[in-house]
Design an enzyme around this catalytic site. Sequence first.
Site, short mmCIF file in Angstrom:
data_model
loop_
_atom_site.label_atom_id
_atom_site.label_comp_id
_atom_site.label_asym_id
_atom_site.label_seq_id
_atom_site.Cartn_x
_atom_site.Cartn_y
_atom_site.Cartn_z
N LYS A 13 0.84 -1.19 0.00
CA LYS A 13 0.00 0.00 0.00
C LYS A 13 0.88 1.24 0.00
O LYS A 13 1.81 1.35 0.81
CB LYS A 13 -0.90 0.01 1.24
N THR A 61 -4.70 -4.38 1.41
CA THR A 61 -4.14 -3.02 1.50
C THR A 61 -4.85 -2.21 2.58
O THR A 61 -4.24 -1.34 3.20
CB THR A 61 -4.26 -2.30 0.15
N PHE A 163 34.49 27.38 -14.16
CA PHE A 163 34.57 26.13 -14.93
C PHE A 163 35.44 26.42 -16.15
O PHE A 163 35.08 27.22 -17.02
CB PHE A 163 33.19 25.66 -15.35
N ARG A 180 31.09 32.91 -11.96
CA ARG A 180 29.74 32.56 -12.39
C ARG A 180 28.87 32.29 -11.17
O ARG A 180 29.36 32.08 -10.06
CB ARG A 180 29.76 31.32 -13.29
N VAL A 235 31.17 21.82 -10.40
CA VAL A 235 30.17 21.18 -9.55
C VAL A 235 30.64 19.77 -9.17
O VAL A 235 30.38 19.30 -8.06
CB VAL A 235 28.80 21.15 -10.25
N GLN A 236 31.37 19.11 -10.08
CA GLN A 236 31.88 17.78 -9.77
C GLN A 236 32.76 17.81 -8.52
O GLN A 236 32.63 16.96 -7.63
CB GLN A 236 32.69 17.24 -10.95
N HIS A 264 22.44 26.12 -14.48
CA HIS A 264 23.28 27.19 -15.05
C HIS A 264 22.51 28.50 -15.15
O HIS A 264 21.37 28.52 -15.63
CB HIS A 264 23.77 26.80 -16.45
#
Length: 311
Positions: A13, A61, A163, A180, A235-236, A264
């Site tokens: 359920k 259920t 970047f 950025r 970001v990595q 971005h």
Amino acid sequence: MAERFELQGRHGKARVRVSRVWRRPAAAGGHSIVEWNVAVSIVSDCLPSYTSDDNSAIVATDSIKNTVYVKAKECTEAVSMEEFAVILGRHFTSFYPQVSEATVTIVERPWERVAVDGKPHSHGFKLGVEKHSTEVIVKKSGNLLISSGIQGYSLLKTTQSGFENFVRDRYTLLPNTRERIVATEVTAWWRYPFEHISQIPSKPFCFTQRYQDVKKVLADTFFGPPDVGVYSPSVQNTLYLMAKEVLNRFPEITSVQLRMPNLHFLPVNLSSKENPGLVKVREIATALVLSVFGHLFCTFFSGLMTVSIQI
């Protein structure tokens, strides 16, 4: 086996909405409220209900839904969603002989205590944004698996991000930059080390507090010190540092998975003779995924990055 097919029966359920209020005097911290969306899936020896007209082993259920309500009522003291999921899993695997495994998934609606004149209100709450979630798998043997997470955790900083020096070819339009906006919406999952019911500490382990702790570490690592911040070359890299910090800070967390779409904000040059400096920012998104288990092991896929760190 049925007609040369191997069958396994699983049913349950979902979307069971349950709220629980624990009322305490203001001097003891005031009222507490949780609102949970609960899903229960059980592995059950009820194959005759699939292969014939015998429903005698089916847990309806309706019974599952009502059990969620009853068990919430029986929690006379405040419990975390992880503890409640374990309670449900233990009930279904012990109460019904035909049930060998139960998976309980809960997502919490984030009601947060409000402050009035700088003081926490005893019984006033406002709705937050990011959601706490958990998945607990309990087997009849007592073995279990507990994972917790956060959904919809939006973070943004307006500087200290860049970047550059990425692959450039005839399809590349993106310029290098050391300045950025960086923004993301974090989805995180982490796993606790408890592998059996007997391993859960007799002294209460506050899963809810650990959730708040992980949430803070993720944000602190993303932003850096409040006065100067911390530079993010990608970001990595930021996502890796966030996951690594969680593992370093909390030894009771054995693995972390982060999903962070890169939102971005790209400047669009709309300058003209009348408005030579006019720039508009537009937003697009790409996705990044990180799984962390201890020490560094990396694999990369086109368009989607997965990093695994294993002990």
